[in-house]
Design an enzyme around this catalytic site. Structure first.
Site, short mmCIF file in Angstrom:
data_model
loop_
_atom_site.label_atom_id
_atom_site.label_comp_id
_atom_site.label_asym_id
_atom_site.label_seq_id
_atom_site.Cartn_x
_atom_site.Cartn_y
_atom_site.Cartn_z
N ASP A 1 0.84 -1.21 0.00
CA ASP A 1 0.00 0.00 0.00
C ASP A 1 0.87 1.26 0.00
OD1 ASP A 1 -2.25 -1.66 0.17
OD2 ASP A 1 -2.04 -1.79 2.34
N HIS B 1 -4.89 -3.85 5.62
CA HIS B 1 -4.53 -4.13 4.22
C HIS B 1 -5.72 -4.76 3.50
CE1 HIS B 1 -2.41 -5.11 0.61
NE2 HIS B 1 -2.66 -6.40 0.77
#
Ligand code: LMR
Length: 339
Positions: A177, A204
Protein backbone atom coordinates in the site's frame (compact mmCIF):
# COMPACT_ATOMS: atom_id res chain seq x y z
CA UNK A 1 53.06 1.39 28.72
CA UNK A 2 51.74 4.33 30.73
CA UNK A 3 48.84 3.11 32.80
CA UNK A 4 46.11 5.22 31.16
CA UNK A 5 47.09 4.04 27.64
CA UNK A 6 47.11 0.43 28.81
CA UNK A 7 43.68 0.91 30.39
CA UNK A 8 42.22 2.45 27.26
CA UNK A 9 43.61 -0.41 25.11
CA UNK A 10 42.03 -2.86 27.52
CA UNK A 11 38.70 -1.04 27.46
CA UNK A 12 38.73 -0.87 23.65
CA UNK A 13 39.53 -4.55 23.49
CA UNK A 14 36.61 -5.42 25.78
CA UNK A 15 34.32 -3.08 23.82
CA UNK A 16 35.25 -4.55 20.46
CA UNK A 17 34.84 -8.10 21.78
CA UNK A 18 31.41 -7.23 23.11
CA UNK A 19 30.52 -5.54 19.84
CA UNK A 20 31.61 -8.52 17.79
CA UNK A 21 29.48 -10.86 19.89
CA UNK A 22 26.34 -8.68 19.83
CA UNK A 23 26.63 -7.31 16.27
CA UNK A 24 25.27 -10.03 14.01
CA UNK A 25 25.70 -10.03 10.28
CA UNK A 26 24.70 -13.57 9.37
CA UNK A 27 20.98 -13.95 8.96
CA UNK A 28 18.82 -16.89 7.98
CA UNK A 29 15.56 -16.19 6.15
CA UNK A 30 12.92 -18.88 5.56
CA UNK A 31 10.27 -18.38 2.90
CA UNK A 32 7.17 -20.53 3.49
CA UNK A 33 5.44 -20.95 0.15
CA UNK A 34 8.57 -20.00 -1.77
CA UNK A 35 7.61 -21.51 -5.11
CA UNK A 36 4.26 -19.74 -5.64
CA UNK A 37 3.46 -16.62 -7.62
CA UNK A 38 4.74 -14.25 -4.91
CA UNK A 39 7.17 -16.68 -3.27
CA UNK A 40 9.35 -17.28 -6.35
CA UNK A 41 10.12 -13.64 -7.24
CA UNK A 42 10.46 -12.82 -3.54
CA UNK A 43 13.00 -15.61 -3.11
CA UNK A 44 14.88 -14.29 -6.13
CA UNK A 45 15.06 -10.79 -4.60
CA UNK A 46 16.33 -12.26 -1.31
CA UNK A 47 19.02 -14.24 -3.17
CA UNK A 48 20.24 -10.95 -4.66
CA UNK A 49 21.04 -9.42 -1.23
CA UNK A 50 24.10 -11.18 0.22
CA UNK A 51 24.80 -8.11 2.37
CA UNK A 52 21.67 -8.85 4.37
CA UNK A 53 20.79 -12.51 3.80
CA UNK A 54 23.30 -15.28 4.57
CA UNK A 55 21.11 -18.35 4.33
CA UNK A 56 17.87 -18.69 2.40
CA UNK A 57 15.56 -21.61 3.21
CA UNK A 58 13.14 -22.29 0.37
CA UNK A 59 10.06 -24.18 1.63
CA UNK A 60 6.97 -25.19 -0.32
CA UNK A 61 4.52 -28.07 -0.60
CA UNK A 62 5.09 -28.92 -4.27
CA UNK A 63 7.52 -31.64 -5.28
CA UNK A 64 9.48 -29.36 -7.60
CA UNK A 65 10.56 -27.15 -4.67
CA UNK A 66 14.14 -28.56 -4.83
CA UNK A 67 14.21 -27.69 -8.55
CA UNK A 68 13.30 -24.05 -7.90
CA UNK A 69 15.86 -23.87 -5.08
CA UNK A 70 18.52 -25.41 -7.35
CA UNK A 71 17.66 -22.91 -10.09
CA UNK A 72 18.00 -19.92 -7.75
CA UNK A 73 21.14 -21.36 -6.14
CA UNK A 74 23.01 -21.00 -9.46
CA UNK A 75 22.90 -17.18 -9.19
CA UNK A 76 26.41 -16.14 -8.21
CA UNK A 77 25.79 -14.37 -4.92
CA UNK A 78 27.03 -15.63 -1.54
CA UNK A 79 23.52 -16.38 -0.23
CA UNK A 80 23.33 -20.11 0.60
CA UNK A 81 20.10 -21.74 -0.59
CA UNK A 82 18.50 -24.89 0.86
CA UNK A 83 15.27 -26.62 -0.21
CA UNK A 84 12.57 -28.05 2.08
CA UNK A 85 9.66 -29.93 0.55
CA UNK A 86 6.25 -30.62 1.99
CA UNK A 87 4.67 -30.17 5.39
CA UNK A 88 7.07 -32.84 6.72
CA UNK A 89 10.04 -30.53 6.22
CA UNK A 90 8.35 -27.30 7.38
CA UNK A 91 9.77 -27.47 10.91
CA UNK A 92 13.26 -28.26 9.64
CA UNK A 93 13.06 -25.21 7.33
CA UNK A 94 12.19 -22.94 10.28
CA UNK A 95 15.02 -23.99 12.58
CA UNK A 96 17.32 -21.08 13.39
CA UNK A 97 15.35 -18.66 11.20
CA UNK A 98 15.80 -14.97 11.99
CA UNK A 99 12.96 -14.03 9.68
CA UNK A 100 10.10 -16.17 8.40
CA UNK A 101 8.31 -14.72 5.37
CA UNK A 102 4.92 -16.29 4.61
CA UNK A 103 3.52 -15.63 1.12
CA UNK A 104 1.83 -19.07 0.93
CA UNK A 105 -1.89 -19.60 0.38
CA UNK A 106 -4.51 -19.09 -2.31
CA UNK A 107 -4.92 -15.80 -4.28
CA UNK A 108 -8.17 -14.05 -5.19
CA UNK A 109 -10.17 -14.50 -8.38
CA UNK A 110 -12.20 -11.63 -9.95
CA UNK A 111 -15.28 -10.83 -7.87
CA UNK A 112 -13.73 -12.03 -4.60
CA UNK A 113 -12.73 -9.85 -1.65
CA UNK A 114 -9.64 -10.63 0.43
CA UNK A 115 -12.03 -11.72 3.17
CA UNK A 116 -13.35 -14.47 0.85
CA UNK A 117 -9.90 -16.12 1.14
CA UNK A 118 -10.23 -16.65 4.88
CA UNK A 119 -11.64 -20.18 4.58
CA UNK A 120 -8.78 -21.30 2.35
CA UNK A 121 -5.89 -19.50 4.03
CA UNK A 122 -6.58 -19.25 7.77
CA UNK A 123 -5.71 -22.93 8.27
CA UNK A 124 -2.44 -22.52 6.35
CA UNK A 125 -1.38 -19.62 8.58
CA UNK A 126 -2.49 -21.47 11.74
CA UNK A 127 -0.36 -24.51 10.83
CA UNK A 128 2.70 -22.36 10.11
CA UNK A 129 2.15 -20.54 13.43
CA UNK A 130 2.03 -23.86 15.33
CA UNK A 131 5.31 -24.88 13.67
CA UNK A 132 6.92 -21.47 14.41
CA UNK A 133 5.83 -21.63 18.07
CA UNK A 134 7.59 -24.98 18.38
CA UNK A 135 10.65 -24.30 16.26
CA UNK A 136 11.52 -20.58 16.02
CA UNK A 137 9.45 -18.63 18.58
CA UNK A 138 11.92 -15.73 18.51
CA UNK A 139 11.91 -15.24 14.75
CA UNK A 140 10.51 -12.10 13.13
CA UNK A 141 7.37 -13.15 11.26
CA UNK A 142 6.25 -11.45 8.03
CA UNK A 143 2.76 -12.48 6.92
CA UNK A 144 1.83 -11.72 3.31
CA UNK A 145 -0.98 -14.32 3.05
CA UNK A 146 -4.45 -12.76 2.75
CA UNK A 147 -6.68 -11.70 4.37
CA UNK A 148 -3.88 -10.03 6.36
CA UNK A 149 -6.37 -8.25 8.68
CA UNK A 150 -7.69 -11.64 9.88
CA UNK A 151 -4.76 -14.04 9.57
CA UNK A 152 -2.35 -11.91 11.63
CA UNK A 153 -4.75 -12.34 14.60
CA UNK A 154 -4.84 -16.09 13.80
CA UNK A 155 -1.03 -16.23 14.00
CA UNK A 156 -0.89 -14.17 17.20
CA UNK A 157 -3.59 -16.21 18.94
CA UNK A 158 -1.77 -19.48 18.16
CA UNK A 159 1.43 -17.99 19.61
CA UNK A 160 -0.48 -16.75 22.66
CA UNK A 161 -1.94 -20.22 23.29
CA UNK A 162 1.57 -21.67 23.07
CA UNK A 163 2.84 -19.05 25.55
CA UNK A 164 5.19 -17.65 22.89
CA UNK A 165 3.48 -14.43 21.80
CA UNK A 166 5.77 -11.47 21.21
CA UNK A 167 3.73 -8.73 19.47
CA UNK A 168 6.90 -6.81 18.53
CA UNK A 169 7.89 -9.58 16.18
CA UNK A 170 4.75 -10.44 14.20
CA UNK A 171 4.01 -8.27 11.15
CA UNK A 172 1.21 -8.28 8.59
CA UNK A 173 2.74 -6.90 5.42
CA UNK A 174 0.96 -3.77 4.19
CA UNK A 175 4.07 -2.41 2.45
CA UNK A 176 2.49 -2.72 -0.99
CA UNK A 177 0.00 0.00 0.00
CA UNK A 178 2.94 2.34 0.70
CA UNK A 179 4.64 1.33 -2.54
CA UNK A 180 1.47 1.96 -4.57
CA UNK A 181 0.82 5.26 -2.79
CA UNK A 182 4.30 6.53 -3.71
CA UNK A 183 3.87 5.46 -7.32
CA UNK A 184 0.40 6.94 -7.78
CA UNK A 185 1.27 10.29 -6.18
CA UNK A 186 4.51 10.51 -8.17
CA UNK A 187 2.72 9.70 -11.44
CA UNK A 188 0.10 12.38 -10.77
CA UNK A 189 2.64 15.07 -9.86
CA UNK A 190 5.40 14.16 -12.32
CA UNK A 191 7.86 13.15 -9.57
CA UNK A 192 10.35 10.29 -9.30
CA UNK A 193 8.39 7.45 -7.56
CA UNK A 194 11.57 6.28 -5.86
CA UNK A 195 11.84 9.61 -4.06
CA UNK A 196 8.24 9.90 -2.83
CA UNK A 197 7.34 8.58 0.63
CA UNK A 198 3.70 8.08 1.62
CA UNK A 199 2.79 6.04 4.67
CA UNK A 200 -0.36 3.96 4.66
CA UNK A 201 -2.01 3.00 7.96
CA UNK A 202 -5.05 1.02 9.16
CA UNK A 203 -5.13 -2.39 7.53
CA UNK A 204 -4.53 -4.13 4.22
CA UNK A 205 -7.97 -4.46 2.63
CA UNK A 206 -10.38 -2.04 0.91
CA UNK A 207 -11.49 0.83 3.14
CA UNK A 208 -9.14 -0.28 5.93
CA UNK A 209 -6.24 1.02 3.80
CA UNK A 210 -5.65 4.69 4.68
CA UNK A 211 -2.82 6.45 2.82
CA UNK A 212 -1.61 9.52 4.71
CA UNK A 213 -1.39 11.76 1.65
CA UNK A 214 -1.29 14.94 3.73
CA UNK A 215 2.10 13.83 5.10
CA UNK A 216 3.61 12.93 1.72
CA UNK A 217 7.35 13.64 1.43
CA UNK A 218 8.18 15.75 -0.46
CA UNK A 219 5.05 17.67 0.39
CA UNK A 220 2.62 17.95 -2.53
CA UNK A 221 -0.47 20.06 -3.08
CA UNK A 222 -3.54 17.95 -3.79
CA UNK A 223 -7.09 19.17 -4.35
CA UNK A 224 -9.84 17.48 -2.28
CA UNK A 225 -10.93 15.65 -5.45
CA UNK A 226 -7.38 14.42 -6.09
CA UNK A 227 -7.13 13.18 -2.48
CA UNK A 228 -10.43 11.29 -2.83
CA UNK A 229 -9.52 9.74 -6.17
CA UNK A 230 -5.98 8.79 -5.09
CA UNK A 231 -7.24 7.24 -1.84
CA UNK A 232 -9.85 5.23 -3.71
CA UNK A 233 -7.29 4.10 -6.32
CA UNK A 234 -4.88 2.98 -3.60
CA UNK A 235 -7.64 1.11 -1.74
CA UNK A 236 -8.77 -0.59 -4.94
CA UNK A 237 -5.33 -1.22 -6.47
CA UNK A 238 -5.14 -4.90 -5.47
CA UNK A 239 -8.66 -5.53 -6.78
CA UNK A 240 -7.78 -3.83 -10.07
CA UNK A 241 -4.81 -6.18 -10.52
CA UNK A 242 -7.04 -9.18 -9.77
CA UNK A 243 -9.55 -7.96 -12.43
CA UNK A 244 -6.81 -7.30 -15.01
CA UNK A 245 -5.34 -10.77 -14.48
CA UNK A 246 -8.74 -12.25 -15.45
CA UNK A 247 -8.61 -15.26 -13.15
CA UNK A 248 -4.84 -15.82 -13.06
CA UNK A 249 -4.45 -14.54 -9.50
CA UNK A 250 -3.50 -11.28 -7.82
CA UNK A 251 -0.43 -9.05 -7.54
CA UNK A 252 2.73 -11.12 -7.44
CA UNK A 253 5.68 -9.05 -8.64
CA UNK A 254 4.92 -5.80 -6.83
CA UNK A 255 3.96 -7.83 -3.75
CA UNK A 256 7.26 -9.72 -3.93
CA UNK A 257 9.06 -6.36 -4.11
CA UNK A 258 7.09 -5.03 -1.13
CA UNK A 259 7.70 -8.20 0.92
CA UNK A 260 11.42 -8.05 0.15
CA UNK A 261 11.60 -4.35 1.03
CA UNK A 262 10.04 -5.01 4.42
CA UNK A 263 12.31 -8.00 5.15
CA UNK A 264 15.41 -6.01 4.12
CA UNK A 265 14.41 -3.14 6.39
CA UNK A 266 13.91 -5.54 9.31
CA UNK A 267 17.37 -6.99 8.65
CA UNK A 268 18.95 -3.52 8.40
CA UNK A 269 17.40 -2.63 11.76
CA UNK A 270 18.58 -5.96 13.19
CA UNK A 271 22.09 -5.09 12.05
CA UNK A 272 21.90 -1.88 14.04
CA UNK A 273 20.96 0.70 11.39
CA UNK A 274 18.89 3.48 12.92
CA UNK A 275 15.84 5.47 11.80
CA UNK A 276 14.22 2.64 9.86
CA UNK A 277 10.50 3.32 9.63
CA UNK A 278 7.91 1.08 7.98
CA UNK A 279 4.18 0.55 8.43
CA UNK A 280 2.87 -2.93 9.28
CA UNK A 281 -0.30 -4.51 10.65
CA UNK A 282 0.47 -5.66 14.19
CA UNK A 283 -1.09 -6.38 17.57
CA UNK A 284 -1.38 -2.76 18.65
CA UNK A 285 -4.28 -1.38 20.68
CA UNK A 286 -3.22 2.27 20.62
CA UNK A 287 -5.48 3.24 17.71
CA UNK A 288 -9.00 2.05 18.61
CA UNK A 289 -8.69 -1.60 17.57
CA UNK A 290 -6.64 -4.55 18.82
CA UNK A 291 -4.63 -4.62 15.59
CA UNK A 292 -3.57 -1.71 13.42
CA UNK A 293 -0.98 -0.80 10.84
CA UNK A 294 0.89 2.18 12.23
CA UNK A 295 4.19 3.91 11.49
CA UNK A 296 6.76 1.79 13.29
CA UNK A 297 10.36 2.46 14.17
CA UNK A 298 12.17 -0.85 13.67
CA UNK A 299 15.02 -2.03 15.89
CA UNK A 300 17.11 -5.11 16.63
CA UNK A 301 14.15 -7.01 18.05
CA UNK A 302 11.39 -5.93 15.73
CA UNK A 303 9.21 -2.99 16.76
CA UNK A 304 11.15 -0.46 18.79
CA UNK A 305 8.46 2.21 18.93
CA UNK A 306 5.04 3.06 17.51
CA UNK A 307 5.57 6.51 16.00
CA UNK A 308 1.83 7.11 15.79
CA UNK A 309 -0.07 8.60 12.89
CA UNK A 310 1.17 12.21 12.93
CA UNK A 311 -1.12 15.14 12.13
CA UNK A 312 -4.10 13.88 10.15
CA UNK A 313 -6.34 15.81 7.76
CA UNK A 314 -10.09 15.74 8.45
CA UNK A 315 -10.51 13.42 5.48
CA UNK A 316 -7.90 10.99 6.84
CA UNK A 317 -9.50 11.03 10.32
CA UNK A 318 -12.84 10.10 8.74
CA UNK A 319 -11.19 7.31 6.72
CA UNK A 320 -9.54 5.96 9.87
CA UNK A 321 -12.89 5.79 11.69
CA UNK A 322 -14.27 3.64 8.85
CA UNK A 323 -11.08 1.56 8.78
CA UNK A 324 -11.33 0.81 12.49
CA UNK A 325 -14.87 -0.57 12.11
CA UNK A 326 -13.78 -2.82 9.22
CA UNK A 327 -10.65 -4.02 11.06
CA UNK A 328 -12.60 -4.88 14.22
CA UNK A 329 -14.76 -7.33 12.22
CA UNK A 330 -11.74 -8.84 10.44
CA UNK A 331 -9.88 -9.30 13.73
CA UNK A 332 -12.88 -10.92 15.46
CA UNK A 333 -13.08 -13.45 12.61
CA UNK A 334 -9.41 -14.40 13.04
CA UNK A 335 -9.64 -14.68 16.81
CA UNK A 336 -12.82 -16.75 16.62
CA UNK A 337 -11.10 -19.22 14.30
CA UNK A 338 -8.43 -20.06 16.88
CA UNK A 339 -10.84 -20.36 19.85
C1 LMR B 1 -2.71 -6.84 -3.09
O1 LMR B 1 -2.89 -5.83 -2.43
O2 LMR B 1 -2.45 -6.79 -4.30
C2 LMR B 1 -2.75 -8.18 -2.42
O3 LMR B 1 -3.29 -8.05 -1.14
C3 LMR B 1 -3.45 -9.23 -3.20
C4 LMR B 1 -4.93 -8.99 -3.40
O4 LMR B 1 -5.70 -9.96 -3.34
O5 LMR B 1 -5.33 -7.86 -3.64
Amino acid sequence: LPRFIYRSIKINHVLSRNLSTTQRNDFRVTVVGAVGGIGAPLTLLLKLQPDLVTELNVQDLVKWTPGVALDISHINTAVKVKAFTGAEQLRESLKGADIVVIPGGVPRKPGMTRDDLFGANAGVVRDVAVACAETCPDALINIITNPVNSVVPVFCEVMRKAGKLNPSKIFGISTLDLVRSSTFVANLKGLDPGKVVVHSVGGHSGISIVPLLSQCQPSVTLTPDEVKTLTNNIQQAGTNVVKAKVGAGSAQLAMAFAGARFAFNLLRAKKGESNIVECAFTLNNSHGTKYFSSRLLLGKNGIEKDLGLGKLSDFESECIKKAIEAIKKNVAKGEQFVK
